[in-house]
Design a protein around this motif. Structure first.
Motif, PDB file in Angstrom:
ATOM      1  N   GLN A   1       4.459  -8.065  -5.714  1.00 48.09           N
ATOM      2  CA  GLN A   1       3.067  -8.115  -5.236  1.00 48.09           C
ATOM      3  C   GLN A   1       2.992  -7.818  -3.737  1.00 48.09           C
ATOM      4  OE1 GLN A   1       1.596 -11.985  -6.549  1.00 48.09           O
ATOM      5  NE2 GLN A   1       1.062 -11.159  -8.558  1.00 48.09           N
ATOM      6  N   LEU A   2       3.682  -6.728  -3.363  1.00 49.69           N
ATOM      7  CA  LEU A   2       3.671  -6.257  -1.987  1.00 49.69           C
ATOM      8  C   LEU A   2       3.321  -4.777  -1.976  1.00 49.69           C
ATOM      9  CD1 LEU A   2       7.013  -7.768  -0.603  1.00 49.69           C
ATOM     10  CD2 LEU A   2       4.708  -8.575  -0.080  1.00 49.69           C
ATOM     11  N   SER A   3       2.705  -4.327  -0.912  1.00 47.23           N
ATOM     12  CA  SER A   3       2.495  -2.894  -0.764  1.00 47.23           C
ATOM     13  C   SER A   3       3.848  -2.235  -0.527  1.00 47.23           C
ATOM     14  CB  SER A   3       1.559  -2.604   0.406  1.00 47.23           C
ATOM     15  OG  SER A   3       2.233  -2.803   1.645  1.00 47.23           O
ATOM     16  N   LYS A   4       3.908  -0.939  -0.828  1.00 50.62           N
ATOM     17  CA  LYS A   4       5.166  -0.215  -0.680  1.00 50.62           C
ATOM     18  C   LYS A   4       5.676  -0.282   0.766  1.00 50.62           C
ATOM     19  CE  LYS A   4       5.413   3.700  -2.760  1.00 50.62           C
ATOM     20  NZ  LYS A   4       5.250   5.139  -3.123  1.00 50.62           N
ATOM     21  N   TYR A   5       4.778  -0.072   1.710  1.00 46.59           N
ATOM     22  CA  TYR A   5       5.208  -0.010   3.106  1.00 46.59           C
ATOM     23  C   TYR A   5       5.578  -1.385   3.655  1.00 46.59           C
ATOM     24  CZ  TYR A   5       3.338   4.599   2.448  1.00 46.59           C
ATOM     25  OH  TYR A   5       3.098   5.859   1.958  1.00 46.59           O
ATOM     26  N   LYS A   6       4.880  -2.407   3.188  1.00 47.33           N
ATOM     27  CA  LYS A   6       5.238  -3.762   3.610  1.00 47.33           C
ATOM     28  C   LYS A   6       6.611  -4.149   3.061  1.00 47.33           C
ATOM     29  CE  LYS A   6       3.551  -8.515   3.863  1.00 47.33           C
ATOM     30  NZ  LYS A   6       2.425  -9.435   3.559  1.00 47.33           N
ATOM     31  N   PHE A   7       6.871  -3.744   1.796  1.00 51.22           N
ATOM     32  CA  PHE A   7       8.169  -4.051   1.195  1.00 51.22           C
ATOM     33  C   PHE A   7       9.289  -3.336   1.936  1.00 51.22           C
ATOM     34  CE2 PHE A   7      11.443  -2.473  -1.822  1.00 51.22           C
ATOM     35  CZ  PHE A   7      12.137  -3.674  -1.945  1.00 51.22           C
ATOM     36  N   ILE A   8       9.109  -2.042   2.222  1.00 55.14           N
ATOM     37  CA  ILE A   8      10.147  -1.283   2.934  1.00 55.14           C
ATOM     38  C   ILE A   8      10.442  -1.912   4.281  1.00 55.14           C
ATOM     39  CG2 ILE A   8      10.668   0.931   4.052  1.00 55.14           C
ATOM     40  CD1 ILE A   8       9.088   2.281   1.784  1.00 55.14           C
ATOM     41  N   ARG A   9       9.390  -2.293   5.007  1.00 51.38           N
ATOM     42  CA  ARG A   9       9.574  -2.910   6.323  1.00 51.38           C
ATOM     43  C   ARG A   9      10.285  -4.253   6.191  1.00 51.38           C
ATOM     44  NH1 ARG A   9       4.744  -2.733   7.664  1.00 51.38           N
ATOM     45  NH2 ARG A   9       4.833  -0.741   8.776  1.00 51.38           N
ATOM     46  N   LEU A  10       9.873  -5.070   5.209  1.00 54.06           N
ATOM     47  CA  LEU A  10      10.493  -6.386   4.995  1.00 54.06           C
ATOM     48  C   LEU A  10      11.969  -6.227   4.641  1.00 54.06           C
ATOM     49  CD1 LEU A  10      10.196  -9.495   4.607  1.00 54.06           C
ATOM     50  CD2 LEU A  10       9.615  -9.018   2.221  1.00 54.06           C
ATOM     51  N   PHE A  11      12.271  -5.276   3.758  1.00 49.88           N
ATOM     52  CA  PHE A  11      13.654  -5.073   3.334  1.00 49.88           C
ATOM     53  C   PHE A  11      14.512  -4.611   4.505  1.00 49.88           C
ATOM     54  CE2 PHE A  11      17.268  -3.359   1.100  1.00 49.88           C
ATOM     55  CZ  PHE A  11      17.338  -4.091  -0.075  1.00 49.88           C
ATOM     56  N   ASN A  12      13.976  -3.670   5.276  1.00 53.34           N
ATOM     57  CA  ASN A  12      14.692  -3.192   6.458  1.00 53.34           C
ATOM     58  C   ASN A  12      14.956  -4.304   7.449  1.00 53.34           C
ATOM     59  OD1 ASN A  12      15.472  -0.350   6.774  1.00 53.34           O
ATOM     60  ND2 ASN A  12      13.347   0.090   6.264  1.00 53.34           N
ATOM     61  N   ASN A  13      13.941  -5.108   7.717  1.00 55.38           N
ATOM     62  CA  ASN A  13      14.079  -6.194   8.695  1.00 55.38           C
ATOM     63  C   ASN A  13      15.091  -7.236   8.230  1.00 55.38           C
ATOM     64  OD1 ASN A  13      12.188  -5.019  10.357  1.00 55.38           O
ATOM     65  ND2 ASN A  13      10.483  -6.279   9.638  1.00 55.38           N
ATOM     66  N   HIS A  14      15.134  -7.473   6.932  1.00 54.63           N
ATOM     67  CA  HIS A  14      16.005  -8.527   6.409  1.00 54.63           C
ATOM     68  C   HIS A  14      17.452  -8.077   6.271  1.00 54.63           C
ATOM     69  CE1 HIS A  14      16.458 -12.388   4.232  1.00 54.63           C
ATOM     70  NE2 HIS A  14      17.478 -11.756   3.681  1.00 54.63           N
ATOM     71  N   THR A  15      17.639  -6.822   5.847  1.00 57.89           N
ATOM     72  CA  THR A  15      18.998  -6.359   5.531  1.00 57.89           C
ATOM     73  C   THR A  15      19.555  -5.364   6.537  1.00 57.89           C
ATOM     74  OG1 THR A  15      18.249  -4.478   4.195  1.00 57.89           O
ATOM     75  CG2 THR A  15      18.438  -6.611   3.078  1.00 57.89           C
ATOM     76  N   GLY A  16      18.686  -4.751   7.348  1.00 57.25           N
ATOM     77  CA  GLY A  16      19.150  -3.731   8.279  1.00 57.25           C
ATOM     78  C   GLY A  16      19.371  -2.381   7.635  1.00 57.25           C
ATOM     79  N   ILE A  17      18.861  -2.205   6.425  1.00 61.17           N
ATOM     80  CA  ILE A  17      19.079  -0.982   5.661  1.00 61.17           C
ATOM     81  C   ILE A  17      17.855  -0.736   4.790  1.00 61.17           C
ATOM     82  CG2 ILE A  17      20.158  -2.074   3.654  1.00 61.17           C
ATOM     83  CD1 ILE A  17      22.261   0.138   3.696  1.00 61.17           C
ATOM     84  N   SER A  18      17.576   0.514   4.477  1.00 62.64           N
ATOM     85  CA  SER A  18      16.404   0.823   3.657  1.00 62.64           C
ATOM     86  C   SER A  18      16.676   0.500   2.190  1.00 62.64           C
ATOM     87  CB  SER A  18      16.042   2.305   3.787  1.00 62.64           C
ATOM     88  OG  SER A  18      16.984   3.107   3.111  1.00 62.64           O
ATOM     89  N   PRO A  19      15.624   0.278   1.386  1.00 64.48           N
ATOM     90  CA  PRO A  19      15.836   0.035  -0.052  1.00 64.48           C
ATOM     91  C   PRO A  19      16.592   1.182  -0.727  1.00 64.48           C
ATOM     92  CG  PRO A  19      13.598  -0.547   0.566  1.00 64.48           C
ATOM     93  CD  PRO A  19      14.207   0.124   1.759  1.00 64.48           C
ATOM     94  N   TYR A  20      16.276   2.425  -0.344  1.00 69.78           N
ATOM     95  CA  TYR A  20      16.939   3.560  -0.985  1.00 69.78           C
ATOM     96  C   TYR A  20      18.424   3.605  -0.629  1.00 69.78           C
ATOM     97  CZ  TYR A  20      18.041   8.255  -2.539  1.00 69.78           C
ATOM     98  OH  TYR A  20      18.614   9.325  -3.179  1.00 69.78           O
ATOM     99  N   GLN A  21      18.753   3.356   0.639  1.00 63.61           N
ATOM    100  CA  GLN A  21      20.167   3.370   1.024  1.00 63.61           C
ATOM    101  C   GLN A  21      20.911   2.212   0.354  1.00 63.61           C
ATOM    102  OE1 GLN A  21      21.648   5.890   2.970  1.00 63.61           O
ATOM    103  NE2 GLN A  21      23.418   4.937   1.989  1.00 63.61           N
ATOM    104  N   TYR A  22      20.246   1.060   0.218  1.00 63.32           N
ATOM    105  CA  TYR A  22      20.858  -0.072  -0.486  1.00 63.32           C
ATOM    106  C   TYR A  22      21.124   0.303  -1.938  1.00 63.32           C
ATOM    107  CZ  TYR A  22      21.579  -4.735  -2.383  1.00 63.32           C
ATOM    108  OH  TYR A  22      22.122  -5.827  -3.021  1.00 63.32           O
ATOM    109  N   PHE A  23      20.163   0.985  -2.545  1.00 61.47           N
ATOM    110  CA  PHE A  23      20.298   1.447  -3.929  1.00 61.47           C
ATOM    111  C   PHE A  23      21.502   2.376  -4.068  1.00 61.47           C
ATOM    112  CE2 PHE A  23      19.021   4.960  -6.890  1.00 61.47           C
ATOM    113  CZ  PHE A  23      19.084   4.253  -8.082  1.00 61.47           C
ATOM    114  N   LEU A  24      21.624   3.361  -3.157  1.00 60.09           N
ATOM    115  CA  LEU A  24      22.767   4.274  -3.198  1.00 60.09           C
ATOM    116  C   LEU A  24      24.084   3.537  -3.002  1.00 60.09           C
ATOM    117  CD1 LEU A  24      21.570   7.416  -1.199  1.00 60.09           C
ATOM    118  CD2 LEU A  24      21.966   7.244  -3.665  1.00 60.09           C
ATOM    119  N   ASN A  25      24.112   2.615  -2.027  1.00 59.40           N
ATOM    120  CA  ASN A  25      25.335   1.856  -1.770  1.00 59.40           C
ATOM    121  C   ASN A  25      25.729   1.021  -2.986  1.00 59.40           C
ATOM    122  OD1 ASN A  25      25.461   2.879   0.794  1.00 59.40           O
ATOM    123  ND2 ASN A  25      24.636   1.061   1.792  1.00 59.40           N
ATOM    124  N   SER A  26      24.736   0.447  -3.651  1.00 63.10           N
ATOM    125  CA  SER A  26      25.011  -0.367  -4.835  1.00 63.10           C
ATOM    126  C   SER A  26      25.570   0.486  -5.967  1.00 63.10           C
ATOM    127  CB  SER A  26      23.734  -1.087  -5.292  1.00 63.10           C
ATOM    128  OG  SER A  26      23.265  -1.973  -4.298  1.00 63.10           O
TER     129      SER A  26
END
Length: 258
Positions: A183-208
């Motif tokens: 229940q987050l907007s796409k841009y809010k989620f991307i920013r939150l994920f970046n701030n928390h992990t230091g990496i984008s959701p897509y890069q985290y996905f590739l790394n996983s």
């Protein structure tokens, strides 16, 4: 000359690396990692802070702690690294809570010696029982000096997002579905994920995907099964992303661990 040699024993992976021009892209590992720079200076960014690892220092990485890596100057560097699954480290130390390293680099001669001893034993394919004994000795030293069990836990939303990502590694990253679930907007989620992990959701996905491929390769010794199971277009696609995280291609890695 760039060189990356991986060996595994007693559930622990050891890496011996030499690098001059190669640069690791920003990534994270599921495992704990600890290593020693043998020659030169290793430079990396960790949690937004630049780190320099000189010989005699012991580098300590927590699971899923985002970092990159490179030689600090044109002389290059040599180093060794150990990778331990969180469950294994908890089993050896007897800790029930998630263990966290308090400092990214520590200068402790005893700890350095034990990291080098275990790395040398695994890389030289010593008996597994001997490697296990060295692992216990190493973690005993860690437990006395350099662990912090009070560090903050992952934010609930980020943990849920990671679970969703891990459940569909063979497909494509579906940001809209994740954002609907959280229940987050796409841009809010991307920013939150970046701030928390230091990496984008897509890069985290590739790394996983790469980490899952590595696990399949270690168990099955079959790179093509890893390509199919993790949704890579072909072996060249897997090799490209595997090398950006581990310094060598998936093809070379399976040769290393045979």
């Amino acid at each position: 000359m760039e060189k990356f040699i991986y060996k595994k024993s007693a559930g622990i992976t050891a890496l011996s690396a030499s690098m001059k021009e190669f640069t690791y892209k920003k990534h994270a590992h599921r495992e704990y990692a600890m290593g020693v720079t043998l020659r030169g200076i290793q430079q990396y960014n960790l949690d937004g802070h630049k780190q320099l690892s000189y010989p005699n220092g012991v580098m300590l990485f927590n699971p899923e702690q985002t970092h990159d890596g490179m030689a600090h100057d044109e002389t290059g560097l040599d180093y060794v690294m150990l990778y331990l699954e969180p469950e294994l480290l908890q089993e050896i130390t007897g800790q029930k809570e998630l263990i966290r390293f308090a400092d990214p680099i520590v200068y402790d001669a005893g700890l350095k010696r034990k990291v080098l001893n275990l790395s040398h034993a695994i890389l030289n394919e010593k008996e597994e029982a001997y490697c296990s004994e060295l692992a216990v000795s190493l973690t005993d030293t860690l437990a006395r000096t350099d662990l912090d069990t009070s560090s903050r836990k992952d934010d609930t939303l980020i943990m849920k997002a990671k679970d969703i990502i891990h459940s569909n590694l063979q497909g494509v990253l579906k940001l809209d579905e994740i954002c609907d679930e959280l229940q987050l907007s796409k841009y809010k989620f991307i920013r939150l994920f970046n701030n928390h992990t230091g990496i984008s959701p897509y890069q985290y996905f590739l790394n996983s995907k790469v980490q899952q491929a590595k696990q399949i390769i270690e168990k099955q010794k079959d790179i093509y099964e890893a390509v199919a199971a993790c949704g890579f277009v072909d072996l060249a696609h897997l090799n490209k992303h595997f090398k950006s995280v581990y310094g060598i291609t998936a093809h070379d890695y399976v040769v290393n661990i045979r």
